[in-house]
Structure formats: structure tokens, C-alpha cells
Design an enzyme around this catalytic site. Sequence first.
Site, mmCIF file in Angstrom:
data_model
loop_
_atom_site.group_PDB
_atom_site.id
_atom_site.type_symbol
_atom_site.label_atom_id
_atom_site.label_comp_id
_atom_site.label_asym_id
_atom_site.label_seq_id
_atom_site.Cartn_x
_atom_site.Cartn_y
_atom_site.Cartn_z
ATOM 1 N N LYS A 1 -1.038 -7.968 -4.521
ATOM 2 C CA LYS A 1 -2.125 -7.023 -4.225
ATOM 3 C C LYS A 1 -3.501 -7.613 -4.517
ATOM 4 O O LYS A 1 -4.521 -6.997 -4.188
ATOM 5 C CB LYS A 1 -1.893 -5.721 -4.980
ATOM 6 C CG LYS A 1 -0.655 -4.981 -4.476
ATOM 7 C CD LYS A 1 -0.371 -3.733 -5.257
ATOM 8 C CE LYS A 1 0.843 -3.018 -4.658
ATOM 9 N NZ LYS A 1 2.079 -3.805 -4.712
ATOM 10 N N VAL B 1 11.000 -0.097 -5.975
ATOM 11 C CA VAL B 1 11.510 1.061 -5.249
ATOM 12 C C VAL B 1 13.007 1.252 -5.471
ATOM 13 O O VAL B 1 13.556 2.319 -5.171
ATOM 14 C CB VAL B 1 11.198 0.891 -3.747
ATOM 15 C CG1 VAL B 1 12.121 -0.148 -3.106
ATOM 16 C CG2 VAL B 1 11.264 2.206 -3.009
ATOM 17 N N THR C 1 8.312 5.257 3.876
ATOM 18 C CA THR C 1 6.979 5.575 4.387
ATOM 19 C C THR C 1 6.793 5.149 5.832
ATOM 20 O O THR C 1 6.158 5.850 6.616
ATOM 21 C CB THR C 1 5.896 4.919 3.516
ATOM 22 O OG1 THR C 1 6.126 3.502 3.462
ATOM 23 C CG2 THR C 1 5.923 5.481 2.101
ATOM 24 N N GLU D 1 -1.837 1.979 1.520
ATOM 25 C CA GLU D 1 -0.599 1.208 1.521
ATOM 26 C C GLU D 1 -0.526 0.326 2.761
ATOM 27 O O GLU D 1 -0.746 0.784 3.879
ATOM 28 C CB GLU D 1 0.595 2.155 1.486
ATOM 29 C CG GLU D 1 1.922 1.467 1.293
ATOM 30 C CD GLU D 1 3.069 2.448 1.148
ATOM 31 O OE1 GLU D 1 4.029 2.130 0.438
ATOM 32 O OE2 GLU D 1 3.000 3.538 1.765
#
Length: 377
Positions: free
Chosen positions: A136, A184, A201, A274
Site C-alpha cells: 500500500k 481475508v 467485493t 480499495e
Amino acid sequence: MDEETTFSEFFRDRTILVTGAAGTIGRELARQLIGLEPGEIRLFDNNESELFFLNDEYRETGRVRCYLGDIRDAQKLLNLTKGVDLVFHTAAFKHVILSEYNPFDAVQTNINGVKNIVQAAMANNVSRVIFTSSDKAVNPTNVMGTSKLMGERIITAANIVNNNGPQVFSSVRFGNVLGSRGSVVPIFANQILRGEPVTITDVRMTRFVMTVREAARLVIEGAVLSCGGEVFVTKMPVMRIVDLARAMIEMLAPVAGMEPDAVAVKIIGAKPGEKLYEELMSQEEVARVKELPSMFAVLPALRGFYHRIDYRYPDMLPRQENPRPYVSSLQESMGIDEIKGYMEVNAILDEFRPARRPGRIFDGPRAKPKTLCATAV
């Protein structure tokens, strides 16, 4: 001389500090380091309960000391790094949403905390500091990613501003660690075992993945290989998240007494900020990268400001023509059967299948851990 012997020689009798020691990576680092015969390992965290259990776990080794505190406390770090040879800095705020709602706290920990580590290491002439970063930090879209990018930049710039000669400050950047508390996997597993739909998602979403053991091992390897200022980007397989969910359904539905077809996959839409893909190395960075068998070494952009460092690593691969950025959407994804095999071999779901015996743990690819950097001050 084999690789394990080389690792042991590098760490033997050294005093090592691990920050964030109660976290997933910190714990695994401690577990692997203790087998390399260091003189002392100092485990540092602000989680009192988990630190207590760590202290109890390693009491008999005679090599581990546990210290309670926060990386925001500069004086504590100054005291704690006295006599330390090497720091692994894993402590951080890692959750995107919580950092977005608490941006000033993210700055205090992820930026000022890194500053405190660097200044304490400089004051006590610590020979090496390794910072664990995140995907990230590449082209960040949120507070957490931006703070981790700033952490990387502080670590790299520390090789310019220190006056103690050949101290080494470097970073290791990796993606999703399957089985960690932030992954996850436990979310999907609990949904499947409760008979609920597995929430995805977006079906296009891809991620780089690695195991906890692989992550810690590559951080240790980065410490051995580091020359100063580079960011090591670990190589890892890619999964489509929807394929991960389907593989887990096939593996866990029988545990809950269900047929896999009875567990639905529900698309809920991407969360704000995201990404559909994961970036581990940008297009700009590939112009200054050296490739190794198990990782890439991204060299500092402002090389002219540094000590004369000869960035040479063992088993470097030939430079690619027109290299691409290291992005999950540009890599071949594992198939569902491959994902199932990967999870079986690495025992990632064993805690959700209590009747199963632990599987073999795969350590991941490794380069020969020789220090070949020539530094002239």
C-alpha cells in the site's frame, strides 16, 4: 557452506531488537531468529497481554527479553537500542479504515515512530535497521499507505543523514500475508463455517500472497543482503480473491457438514479507496531495480547523495528489457486447484479443521545470504 550455516554465522551472538513483536510477523520473526543462535533478542510491544505470553513462551531459552512500551516513546527506544546490533521494525498501524478515521494517530505511529527508531539507532550506532513495509506504500490512495511510504523514505534517507559511517537502513515490502490477523482468510473461513455467503467485493480483484513463515524469512534474508537505502520487494504468487474464496469453500464446507455448492459467493462492491489490483513495484521504480531469485532490490532514487555503495548481490539475474511494474493484474494468477495445494502444503486452514494433522510448512524461495555490498565512507 549451506545457507542455514551462513544465516547462523550472520546472527550468532548478536543482540537483536524486534518492534511489534506481538504481531503476526513479529512473532514469527522471533521464532525464526531464536533458531539462529543470537546473543539476545529484545521483544518490544505495547500489547501487555500478548507480551506476557511471549515472555512465558521463551523463558527457558535464556536469550529473550520482553519490553513493554510504544515506538512513539523516543526515550524508551533510546534506552532499548543500547548495545543492539540489528533492529527489525515491524510495529505499525496496518488497517486502512482505522487509519483513515484516525489519521493523526497513524502519523504518530507510522511516521514519527520510524523517526524515533532511526534516531535511536543512530545515537547507539546500531549496525542495521530493517523496516517492514507494505504494497500500500506504492502509489498510495489512503492515509495508511501514505504513512508507510513516508516510513520507507525516512529509512532510505537515514543512509544520507547519519554520521556514524557504514550503518545500514533498508526496507522490505510485501503484500498480503495469508493467515495473518489482517488477512481475508479468517473472515472467509468463519463465513463458510457458519454457512453464510462468502462476501467478495469484486470478481476482478487480485492480490499478491505469501505465508507468515515466508514473510518473516524474507525479512531476515533482506537483513543479510541489505547494502543501505534499498527497498526489497519480495516475489510471490498471485490469486484472484474470488478463486481464493471458491478454493476455501471446497476445502471447508465439508467441515461444516455442507456441500460446497450450498455455500454462496456474494458480490458486495469495492470499498472506498480499495484497489482492484495490488502494486508492489511501480513503473518508475523498475528503472532502478536489481533482480534476485526471490526478490527485487529497488535502489534509492537520489543515489548522488549517498555514501559510495556498490549494490552487488549474490545470484543477480540479468536485467530485463522493458521491465514491467510488479502489479498483481499483470501476473498470471493461480488456479483453484493450485490455491488448494498451496494452502494444504502451508497448513493455512488447519486451525479451522481441528481434526487435521499440521501440514508441511514451505519456507519459500531464497537467495544465498551473502553480504557483498562494498561501502566506502
